[in-house]
Design a protein around this motif. Structure first.
Motif, PDB file in Angstrom:
ATOM      1  N   SER A   1      11.333  -0.081   8.740  1.00 32.49           N
ATOM      2  CA  SER A   1      11.143  -0.023   7.285  1.00 32.49           C
ATOM      3  C   SER A   1      11.159   1.426   6.827  1.00 32.49           C
ATOM      4  CB  SER A   1       9.813  -0.678   6.901  1.00 32.49           C
ATOM      5  OG  SER A   1       9.617  -0.604   5.511  1.00 32.49           O
ATOM      6  N   PRO A   2      11.896   1.733   5.773  1.00 27.26           N
ATOM      7  CA  PRO A   2      11.995   3.139   5.324  1.00 27.26           C
ATOM      8  C   PRO A   2      10.708   3.690   4.730  1.00 27.26           C
ATOM      9  CG  PRO A   2      13.121   1.658   3.784  1.00 27.26           C
ATOM     10  CD  PRO A   2      12.723   0.833   4.968  1.00 27.26           C
ATOM     11  N   GLU A   3       9.754   2.804   4.366  1.00 31.68           N
ATOM     12  CA  GLU A   3       8.513   3.289   3.745  1.00 31.68           C
ATOM     13  C   GLU A   3       7.504   3.815   4.761  1.00 31.68           C
ATOM     14  OE1 GLU A   3      10.039  -0.042   1.044  1.00 31.68           O
ATOM     15  OE2 GLU A   3       9.815   0.300   3.185  1.00 31.68           O
ATOM     16  N   PHE A   4       7.690   3.488   6.044  1.00 32.48           N
ATOM     17  CA  PHE A   4       6.690   3.853   7.054  1.00 32.48           C
ATOM     18  C   PHE A   4       7.282   4.825   8.069  1.00 32.48           C
ATOM     19  CE2 PHE A   4       6.178  -1.020   6.852  1.00 32.48           C
ATOM     20  CZ  PHE A   4       5.670  -0.965   5.563  1.00 32.48           C
ATOM     21  N   ASN A   5       6.367   5.501   8.776  1.00 33.84           N
ATOM     22  CA  ASN A   5       6.737   6.278   9.962  1.00 33.84           C
ATOM     23  C   ASN A   5       6.315   5.443  11.174  1.00 33.84           C
ATOM     24  OD1 ASN A   5       7.428   8.883   8.516  1.00 33.84           O
ATOM     25  ND2 ASN A   5       5.322   8.589   7.845  1.00 33.84           N
ATOM     26  N   GLN A   6       7.294   4.934  11.909  1.00 31.40           N
ATOM     27  CA  GLN A   6       7.000   3.956  12.954  1.00 31.40           C
ATOM     28  C   GLN A   6       7.256   4.528  14.344  1.00 31.40           C
ATOM     29  OE1 GLN A   6       9.647   1.233  10.580  1.00 31.40           O
ATOM     30  NE2 GLN A   6       8.257  -0.334  11.356  1.00 31.40           N
ATOM     31  N   MET A   7       6.284   4.313  15.233  1.00 33.48           N
ATOM     32  CA  MET A   7       6.378   4.787  16.610  1.00 33.48           C
ATOM     33  C   MET A   7       6.397   3.591  17.572  1.00 33.48           C
ATOM     34  SD  MET A   7       3.663   7.057  18.822  1.00 33.48           S
ATOM     35  CE  MET A   7       3.500   8.298  17.567  1.00 33.48           C
ATOM     36  N   LEU A  18       0.812  -1.218   0.000  1.00 36.26           N
ATOM     37  CA  LEU A  18       0.000   0.000   0.000  1.00 36.26           C
ATOM     38  C   LEU A  18       0.845   1.267   0.000  1.00 36.26           C
ATOM     39  CD1 LEU A  18      -2.709  -1.018   2.651  1.00 36.26           C
ATOM     40  CD2 LEU A  18      -2.977  -0.961   0.165  1.00 36.26           C
ATOM     41  N   ALA A  19       2.055   1.200   0.592  1.00 40.28           N
ATOM     42  CA  ALA A  19       2.864   2.406   0.775  1.00 40.28           C
ATOM     43  C   ALA A  19       3.371   2.935  -0.566  1.00 40.28           C
ATOM     44  CB  ALA A  19       4.032   2.108   1.707  1.00 40.28           C
ATOM     45  N   THR A  20       2.943   4.113  -0.930  1.00 41.86           N
ATOM     46  CA  THR A  20       3.411   4.792  -2.141  1.00 41.86           C
ATOM     47  C   THR A  20       3.807   6.214  -1.749  1.00 41.86           C
ATOM     48  OG1 THR A  20       1.204   5.637  -2.702  1.00 41.86           O
ATOM     49  CG2 THR A  20       1.805   3.456  -3.569  1.00 41.86           C
ATOM     50  N   PRO A  21       4.545   6.907  -2.591  1.00 44.19           N
ATOM     51  CA  PRO A  21       4.931   8.290  -2.251  1.00 44.19           C
ATOM     52  C   PRO A  21       3.741   9.212  -2.025  1.00 44.19           C
ATOM     53  CG  PRO A  21       6.272   7.464  -4.063  1.00 44.19           C
ATOM     54  CD  PRO A  21       5.196   6.445  -3.823  1.00 44.19           C
ATOM     55  N   GLU A  22       2.571   8.820  -2.549  1.00 45.68           N
ATOM     56  CA  GLU A  22       1.383   9.683  -2.399  1.00 45.68           C
ATOM     57  C   GLU A  22       0.672   9.482  -1.062  1.00 45.68           C
ATOM     58  OE1 GLU A  22       1.686   7.543  -5.110  1.00 45.68           O
ATOM     59  OE2 GLU A  22       2.717   9.092  -6.278  1.00 45.68           O
ATOM     60  N   LEU A  23       1.070   8.451  -0.300  1.00 41.48           N
ATOM     61  CA  LEU A  23       0.365   8.137   0.949  1.00 41.48           C
ATOM     62  C   LEU A  23       1.293   8.279   2.151  1.00 41.48           C
ATOM     63  CD1 LEU A  23      -1.697   4.957  -0.046  1.00 41.48           C
ATOM     64  CD2 LEU A  23      -2.530   7.314   0.179  1.00 41.48           C
ATOM     65  N   ASN A  24       0.716   8.696   3.275  1.00 44.55           N
ATOM     66  CA  ASN A  24       1.444   8.785   4.543  1.00 44.55           C
ATOM     67  C   ASN A  24       1.050   7.583   5.389  1.00 44.55           C
ATOM     68  OD1 ASN A  24       2.759   9.512   6.878  1.00 44.55           O
ATOM     69  ND2 ASN A  24       1.275  11.101   7.454  1.00 44.55           N
ATOM     70  N   ASP A  32      -1.506  13.855  10.046  1.00 48.85           N
ATOM     71  CA  ASP A  32      -2.047  13.796   8.687  1.00 48.85           C
ATOM     72  C   ASP A  32      -1.788  12.435   8.032  1.00 48.85           C
ATOM     73  OD1 ASP A  32      -3.241  14.637   6.311  1.00 48.85           O
ATOM     74  OD2 ASP A  32      -1.336  15.371   5.496  1.00 48.85           O
ATOM     75  N   PRO A  33      -2.223  11.335   8.674  1.00 48.52           N
ATOM     76  CA  PRO A  33      -1.956  10.018   8.089  1.00 48.52           C
ATOM     77  C   PRO A  33      -3.021   9.635   7.055  1.00 48.52           C
ATOM     78  CG  PRO A  33      -3.091   9.726  10.149  1.00 48.52           C
ATOM     79  CD  PRO A  33      -2.940  11.225   9.959  1.00 48.52           C
ATOM     80  N   ASP A  34      -2.674   8.720   6.188  1.00 45.27           N
ATOM     81  CA  ASP A  34      -3.651   8.090   5.297  1.00 45.27           C
ATOM     82  C   ASP A  34      -3.962   6.679   5.785  1.00 45.27           C
ATOM     83  OD1 ASP A  34      -3.933  10.117   3.117  1.00 45.27           O
ATOM     84  OD2 ASP A  34      -1.772   9.778   2.980  1.00 45.27           O
ATOM     85  N   ILE A  35      -2.921   5.965   6.195  1.00 45.14           N
ATOM     86  CA  ILE A  35      -3.068   4.585   6.676  1.00 45.14           C
ATOM     87  C   ILE A  35      -2.380   4.476   8.037  1.00 45.14           C
ATOM     88  CG2 ILE A  35      -2.546   2.155   6.227  1.00 45.14           C
ATOM     89  CD1 ILE A  35      -2.440   2.871   3.235  1.00 45.14           C
TER      90      ILE A  35
END
Length: 606
Positions: free
Chosen positions: A391-397, A373-379, A418-421
């Motif tokens: 993982s570099p594609e996600f913002n992980q807490m 699901l992770a694309t440059p258009e999605l947060n 401002d997340p999408d997923i």
């Protein structure tokens, strides 16, 4: 093919194997063409660095065509088995997990084993078994039988395996012995460690975690786990010795034993690598290690330790990045299941839950989905406890209970980012569930996990937590229950007939005819004689239809809800597993170890 006395005489004419004789014997037996043999012979004479190589290794390196199996190279294992056949000795593929290293390394010295190119692989009171790559050189066997006063049994194994495990077994055992001696300050350690190190060891009263022998043991342990495809490493302290076990394809296997002082030092070394508090031994801690496998691939380990009666138990969970870059077919989804899953997770909002016990592959499913699901258009943001894999594609807490950063607080923070997923590691309480519902209502896709046995039970679990039924109706998109089953080794599995009674147990309540043929485990070199290689997922997918949404109420009848889900197209876990059995990927017996029989159904009834 019967063993030929002439070929045995040819091979054993000089005792130790010679290249010319081996090539001639392979030509006579029809494995190699005469022209290929001449080329290998000429190449060996031209090169000087190959003088010490075993003839079988030299021939295997030439990658000659196996004339008995055109299209395939003549491998070292094939030639080793051929050699054993003509020598009249058993052939053995060495499995290090079945060898008591501490016992066999006490039988003969490393120098003696190297001189005769032998490896002790089993030792009992009356017999010692040695692997050799020189079956026609046997003078050492009678000498050892007299010295050890035990019978000597010989088997033939690959020269590369013998050389490799000689270094590993004796090297690791020597490090263990030296580390143990360092604690007592014995002379054998003094011969290796310098005076300053001994003084420091004496002051500390224990083996140093940075001692080079301990470092060697830990490095070997990690690389060994990677080679064996282990998913978890367990270090379990006991009064006298500590046990090391690997979980391979979901099954725990004992690997090694360490003396208690060495186990303590190994534990301390792992805690240092994981940036944990080495001095704190009374409370559990978590950490992580990033390292590389022998092939250079980056591997992450999640470390957890807890205090026990005899010391700290450590569990290292291994995360291979390659495992979470799988497409849905590789996860075990059928085409229909993949389409269902996509329809649930490719929506702009809603809650999708993955359920199952610990170790059932939920994390792999979620990470693979997020990668998809992770694309440059999605947060894409996650809140986890702990972060399974960076993982570099996600913002992980990371959740930190000590500073009141729990799942609910994490989701509350993410909603301002401002997340999408959003991926929530686990819904454990009402507050987290409410935050997940709120995120879904405000237009976000929320992925999370629950611990339930099947998909319909997830709805009752949310109700039990206190989530109002009308909010579940509005936000829940679907639930997927999953398990992992071992898959049959593709190299050795064989077709067989299916036992109708076992099939009846698996498919109880469903009209599925007994398959004409299925596959069974056999065991070979690739799967280490287990018959299974790797695992795959089985899934139960419940997409909430308008009818199912309408049934969700504060007094939900789970039985009626489950029957309605079946009528809406839900296929239970055991039926998904039955499809895998029909496809020849696993067995009914393996599935029934993961999915117990249905309540009220007796396996023994006619």
């Amino acid at each position: 093919m019967a063993a030929s006395p002439q070929i045995a005489t040819l091979l054993g004419s000089r005792g130790r194997l010679e290249l010319d004789e081996v090539l001639a014997a392979l030509v006579v037996d029809g494995y190699v063409l005469g022209e290929d043999a001449r080329n290998v012979r000429m190449g060996a004479r031209a090169g000087r660095s190959t003088v010490e190589l075993n003839p079988l290794v030299l021939i295997a390196n030439a990658k000659l065509v196996n004339q008995h199996e055109p299209g395939r190279p003549l491998s070292l294992e094939v030639m080793t088995e051929w050699l054993a056949h003509h020598a009249g000795l058993p052939y053995l593929k060495i499995d290090p997990m079945k060898i008591n290293v501490a016992a066999v390394t006490q039988v003969v010295s490393l120098a003696y084993a190297k001189r005769h190119r032998i490896l002790p692989i089993a030792a009992t009171i009356g017999e010692v078994t040695f692997a050799t790559c020189e079956p026609f050189e046997d003078g050492w066997a009678s000498d050892l039988a007299q010295m050890l006063r035990r019978d000597i049994k010989r088997v033939v194994a690959s020269p590369l395996d013998i050389n490799r495990y000689l270094q590993e077994f004796y090297g690791v055992q020597r490090s263990i012995q030296l580390a143990q001696d360092a604690k007592t300050g014995s002379d054998s350690a003094a011969a290796i460690l310098n005076f300053e190190q001994l003084v420091e060891l004496g002051k500390s009263g224990e083996v140093g975690a940075d001692d080079r022998h301990v470092v060697h043991i830990v490095d070997w342990l990690l690389q060994y786990a990677f080679e064996q495809r282990a998913s978890d490493i367990h270090l379990e302290p006991r009064r006298e010795t500590g046990g090391i076990r690997f979980r391979i394809d979901g099954v725990m296997q004992r690997v090694f034993e360490l003396p208690a002082p060495v186990m303590t030092a190994v534990t301390a070394r792992i805690k240092i690598l994981a940036r944990m508090d080495v001095a704190e031994k009374r409370r559990p801690q978590d950490g992580r290690i990033k390292t590389r496998s022998a092939s250079g691939r980056e591997v992450e380990l999640r470390i957890s330790n807890m205090p026990t009666a005899f010391g700290e138990k450590v569990v290292m969970r291994i995360f291979d990045p390659d495992l979470v870059v799988k497409d849905f077919a590789q996860l075990g989804f059928s085409p229909g299941e993949a389409a269902n899953w996509r329809s649930m997770v490719e929506r702009p909002h809603g809650i999708v839950l993955v359920t199952g016990p610990t170790g059932s592959g939920k994390t792999t499913t979620l990470y693979s989905t997020l990668k998809h699901l992770a694309t440059p258009e999605l947060n894409v943001c996650t809140v986890e406890d702990p972060i399974e894999m960076v993982s570099p594609e996600f913002n992980q807490m990371q959740v930190h209970a000590a500073i009141d950063l729990d799942f609910a607080a994490g989701v509350r923070t993410l909603l301002r980012q401002d997340p999408d997923i959003i991926m929530v590691g686990e819904i454990r309480d009402l507050e987290t569930a409410q935050m997940a519902v709120q995120a879904s209502l405000t237009g976000h896709l929320v992925l999370s996990t629950l611990h339930t046995n099947d998909a319909p039970s997830a709805v009752t679990r949310l109700l039990d937590l206190g989530v109002p039924h009308y909010l579940i109706q509005s936000t829940l998109t679907g639930v997927v229950a999953q398990r992992l089953v071992r898959t049959l080794c593709p190299h050795c599995k064989q077709t067989t007939s299916q036992d109708p009674q076992a099939w009846k147990v698996l498919t109880h309540g469903w009209n599925m005819p007994v398959p004409a043929q299925v596959c069974k485990p056999v065991g070979c070199l690739e799967c280490r004689n287990t018959g299974f290689l790797g695992r795959t997922g089985i899934y139960e997918m419940m997409k909430l239809s308008p009818r199912l949404r309408g049934m969700i109420s504060a007094q939900l009848d789970l039985s009626g809800f489950g029957q309605a889900a079946l009528a809406e197209g839900l296929r239970p876990l055991r039926i998904s597993a039955a499809d895998q059995v029909i496809a020849g990927l696993t067995t009914v017996q393996e599935v029934l170890t993961v999915l117990p029989p249905i309540d009220g159904f007796d396996e023994d009834q006619p």
